[in-house]
Each structure stands twice: as C-alpha cells, then as structure tokens.
Design a protein around this motif. Sequence first.
Motif, PDB file in Angstrom:
ATOM      1  N   GLU A 167     -14.885  -8.226  19.450  1.00  0.00           N
ATOM      2  CA  GLU A 167     -14.591  -8.804  20.759  1.00  0.00           C
ATOM      3  C   GLU A 167     -13.095  -8.959  21.017  1.00  0.00           C
ATOM      4  O   GLU A 167     -12.687  -9.244  22.148  1.00  0.00           O
ATOM      5  CB  GLU A 167     -15.287 -10.161  20.880  1.00  0.00           C
ATOM      6  CG  GLU A 167     -16.807 -10.060  20.855  1.00  0.00           C
ATOM      7  CD  GLU A 167     -17.467 -11.409  21.027  1.00  0.00           C
ATOM      8  OE1 GLU A 167     -16.737 -12.413  21.165  1.00  0.00           O
ATOM      9  OE2 GLU A 167     -18.712 -11.471  21.033  1.00  0.00           O
ATOM     10  N   THR A 168     -12.275  -8.747  20.008  1.00  0.00           N
ATOM     11  CA  THR A 168     -10.824  -8.846  20.198  1.00  0.00           C
ATOM     12  C   THR A 168     -10.313  -7.758  21.129  1.00  0.00           C
ATOM     13  O   THR A 168      -9.316  -7.941  21.836  1.00  0.00           O
ATOM     14  CB  THR A 168     -10.106  -8.729  18.842  1.00  0.00           C
ATOM     15  OG1 THR A 168     -10.520  -9.803  18.014  1.00  0.00           O
ATOM     16  CG2 THR A 168      -8.593  -8.772  18.992  1.00  0.00           C
ATOM     17  N   ALA A 169     -11.002  -6.615  21.138  1.00  0.00           N
ATOM     18  CA  ALA A 169     -10.563  -5.485  21.968  1.00  0.00           C
ATOM     19  C   ALA A 169     -11.730  -4.947  22.787  1.00  0.00           C
ATOM     20  O   ALA A 169     -12.790  -4.637  22.241  1.00  0.00           O
ATOM     21  CB  ALA A 169      -9.995  -4.384  21.081  1.00  0.00           C
ATOM     22  N   ARG A 170     -11.554  -4.863  24.090  1.00  0.00           N
ATOM     23  CA  ARG A 170     -12.574  -4.298  24.963  1.00  0.00           C
ATOM     24  C   ARG A 170     -11.939  -3.215  25.825  1.00  0.00           C
ATOM     25  O   ARG A 170     -10.741  -3.233  26.089  1.00  0.00           O
ATOM     26  CB  ARG A 170     -13.205  -5.375  25.837  1.00  0.00           C
ATOM     27  CG  ARG A 170     -12.228  -6.103  26.727  1.00  0.00           C
ATOM     28  CD  ARG A 170     -12.845  -7.380  27.289  1.00  0.00           C
ATOM     29  NE  ARG A 170     -11.949  -8.053  28.226  1.00  0.00           N
ATOM     30  CZ  ARG A 170     -10.920  -8.808  27.859  1.00  0.00           C
ATOM     31  NH1 ARG A 170     -10.650  -8.950  26.578  1.00  0.00           N
ATOM     32  NH2 ARG A 170     -10.162  -9.398  28.769  1.00  0.00           N
ATOM     33  N   VAL A 171     -12.765  -2.281  26.275  1.00  0.00           N
ATOM     34  CA  VAL A 171     -12.266  -1.110  27.008  1.00  0.00           C
ATOM     35  C   VAL A 171     -12.977  -1.012  28.355  1.00  0.00           C
ATOM     36  O   VAL A 171     -14.197  -1.189  28.446  1.00  0.00           O
ATOM     37  CB  VAL A 171     -12.500   0.184  26.204  1.00  0.00           C
ATOM     38  CG1 VAL A 171     -12.004   1.400  26.990  1.00  0.00           C
ATOM     39  CG2 VAL A 171     -11.797   0.100  24.853  1.00  0.00           C
ATOM     40  N   SER A 172     -12.200  -0.729  29.403  1.00  0.00           N
ATOM     41  CA  SER A 172     -12.744  -0.475  30.733  1.00  0.00           C
ATOM     42  C   SER A 172     -12.372   0.934  31.177  1.00  0.00           C
ATOM     43  O   SER A 172     -11.230   1.364  30.994  1.00  0.00           O
ATOM     44  CB  SER A 172     -12.192  -1.471  31.762  1.00  0.00           C
ATOM     45  OG  SER A 172     -12.603  -2.784  31.466  1.00  0.00           O
ATOM     46  N   ASN A 173     -13.334   1.628  31.756  1.00  0.00           N
ATOM     47  CA  ASN A 173     -13.076   2.934  32.371  1.00  0.00           C
ATOM     48  C   ASN A 173     -12.740   2.676  33.841  1.00  0.00           C
ATOM     49  O   ASN A 173     -13.611   2.508  34.675  1.00  0.00           O
ATOM     50  CB  ASN A 173     -14.321   3.812  32.226  1.00  0.00           C
ATOM     51  CG  ASN A 173     -14.201   5.143  32.939  1.00  0.00           C
ATOM     52  OD1 ASN A 173     -15.196   5.719  33.368  1.00  0.00           O
ATOM     53  ND2 ASN A 173     -12.989   5.666  33.082  1.00  0.00           N
ATOM     54  N   ALA A 174     -11.443   2.592  34.137  1.00  0.00           N
ATOM     55  CA  ALA A 174     -11.006   2.222  35.483  1.00  0.00           C
ATOM     56  C   ALA A 174      -9.558   2.642  35.677  1.00  0.00           C
ATOM     57  O   ALA A 174      -8.851   2.984  34.729  1.00  0.00           O
ATOM     58  CB  ALA A 174     -11.145   0.710  35.684  1.00  0.00           C
ATOM     59  N   LEU A 175      -9.117   2.611  36.920  1.00  0.00           N
ATOM     60  CA  LEU A 175      -7.720   2.848  37.241  1.00  0.00           C
ATOM     61  C   LEU A 175      -6.903   1.608  36.900  1.00  0.00           C
ATOM     62  O   LEU A 175      -7.354   0.471  37.112  1.00  0.00           O
ATOM     63  CB  LEU A 175      -7.555   3.188  38.716  1.00  0.00           C
ATOM     64  CG  LEU A 175      -8.158   4.511  39.201  1.00  0.00           C
ATOM     65  CD1 LEU A 175      -8.056   4.596  40.714  1.00  0.00           C
ATOM     66  CD2 LEU A 175      -7.435   5.685  38.557  1.00  0.00           C
TER      67      LEU A 175
END
Length: 396
Positions: free
Chosen positions: A145-153
Amino acid sequence: MEMTELTALLTPEGLRLLDATPPVESAADVAREVTRLRAAGYSPDLVSAVVGQSRLRRRARAKFGDLAARMLFTRAGLEQSTRLSVSTLHARRFRDAGIASVADLGCGIGGDAMGAAGLGLDVHAVEADEVTAALAAFNLAPFGETARVSNALAESIDLGPQVGVWLDPARRTAGRTETTRLSDPDEYSPTLSWAFEVAERRATGIKLGPGLDRNLIPVGAEAQWITVDGSTIELVLWSRELARPGIGRAAVVLTDGGAHELTAEHDAPDEDVSALGAFVHEPAGSVIRARLIGDVARSLQAGPIAPGIAYLTGDAALTSPFVSTFRVREVLPTDTKKLARALRERGIGTLEIKKRGVDVDPAVLRTRLRLQGPESATLLLTRAGGGRLAILADRV
C-alpha cells in the motif's frame, strides 16, 4: 509490448515461464528461444512477451541490479527509466525536506517511484500509457500500500495539500519501442510550462534532459545536473522546499566510489587560459553543464587550455572526483600520417581517443592510424593557440 502480450504474460503460467527462461542476449538467442517455446505449444503472444522480457531484464541489470530479475519493462520504458542509484538520490531530497508523500507524475515503468517507496515514502505513481502503467504496478507491487499506480494523465490528478511532486515529462514521441526525441518543450507531455506552474505552487522536482536551454530555467529554481559513470544523464529542477537555500547550480558525480557534489549560488567565473602543463583534466559533464568549471580549475591549480575548451591544464599533481585526469607524455603531430608513424614508433596498439573543439571522428581516425603494439595510451585532440593539438597522455 502490446496489451495482448501483457495479458498472456501476467498469469501464473506466464510468469513462471519467464522466470525459467535462460538469459536472452543475441539475435541467435532470440531465435533459439522462440523456436523452443513455440515447439512446446505456447501461444505467439506469450512467446513474444517472454523472450522480449528476458532480453530486457538482462539489459536492465545495469540500472536496477538484481532487482531487474523480478521487474517488467518496455524497451522505451527501460531506456528512459531512472537507474536505482539516482532515484534513491531523488527520494532522499524529498525525505530530507520532510515530505512524506510524493506524486510521481509520468512514472514510466516506476524507477523513481521504486526509489521513493524504498525509502518509506508514500507514492502515488501516475502513467498515461495503459501498458506502461500496468508494468509500473507490477514493479511496485512488493511495496504494497506504500505505492499505488493510476493509469491517467498527469494533469488530471487531484493532489493533496501536503504532497510533493516528481515530474518526468515525456520528452520523446509516444511508443513502447522506437521513439524520437522532442525538441520543443511545448510538445512534452505534460508540457514544460504546465510543469513549471505546478512547481510554483508546491515542492516539485522536474527531471529533464541535461541539454535543456538554460534560459528556460526558472528564477529561484535549483538546477542540478547528474553524471553517472561518465555519462551526464539528466538535469533536475527543484522548487520551493526542495530547493536548497543559496544553491542555484549543482553538479553531481556518481561512481562506484559514491556520490560527490559541487554547488554554487551562480555560475562560477572561469580561470585564465594556461599553457599546456604536466596534467590535463577533463571535467565531468555535470560540471560543464552547471558552469562550475572555474571552481574545479581553482581547486586543481589549473586553467583552461584554450578559451571555450573544457580541458583544464596545470603542473600540480592534483585530481578530484569531478574530473578525469591525464598525465601528459608529449605533444605529437596532428597530421594523420605523421601521428600514425609516431604511435607505431612508440608501440601503441591500444589507444583511447578523446576530443574537444575539433571536428574529428575518433572511429574513423582509429582506422586510419592502423595501431599496433603492446602499449596503451590516451590521445587528447583539441585546439590551443589558434591551432590543433594532439596530446599523448596516460590516465591518472
């Protein structure tokens, strides 16, 4: 990598097959593994993904060390990614400024986000390309949970009030294999002007090419150029809390021996030109880009060999982490035939050729010299006193 290949790879069977595949380096290795895996009945998408990833993992060891063996890449993503030693350097800047949460806008395959998460920072990594975002999520998965990724501009992300920003604008055309460098900052994604607007409002680090037009550097920003193992790889512009007081220019040199940094408030004044002495020093690219050559020259009791030439020379037996130092043997003729004869007479068969301020192709010159013999040396080609100079030297 296409989405169909990624989908085939991101299965227990696909990942087990990748881990079991031997290292792939040459075209012959690729052909052998493709043939073997296709004969075993694996789908074309899975075979392509596995062989491609095996080859990229091998190349990635230079940037990520042993971690490369559990990461996924695209070719373009690997080429543009930040090596782990440098991303850790970036992350320390946020940590030391008391910033615990970082938005990595334009994270690519996650190199910088890994550095930040590895130091315990909370990371929100954002990537516009769907496949690359998926690879970043895979690479950052061990951090939980320390690092999360979003596919977005990058421009679409709503940032919290205490979040620092790391921005790596795409400076090449879109693509996961072959890409072309963009010369206009308004064509970066996101644009450089948008990145500068973010940097005015919150603590931000912006990763850019080391050759950025210095006239574009905002007033008040700290400009830090970084050289790693002889290659100057990036310029980082730091704003607000991330910019250190009294430092406008910084040159970092990273080697196996550690990190070294030279800083100043402004560009350093140059020393006067010096006649060729017992030593020649070649400043690191980060020192040259930061325009701190004068400070290095004074520390070495040296001066430039000619106006506008980034070779320093002097008689003091000194060196520093910010230069490569050469002990001068002698000056040789610059005429190719006479130079070749002189090198043969000295038995020099191994020759490092370096140049500054002269239009010479070292590869072509090496062929014409027809080197032979058991000795080795360095040849420094430059100009001084209105003419060319060929200096035979040895690395210190």
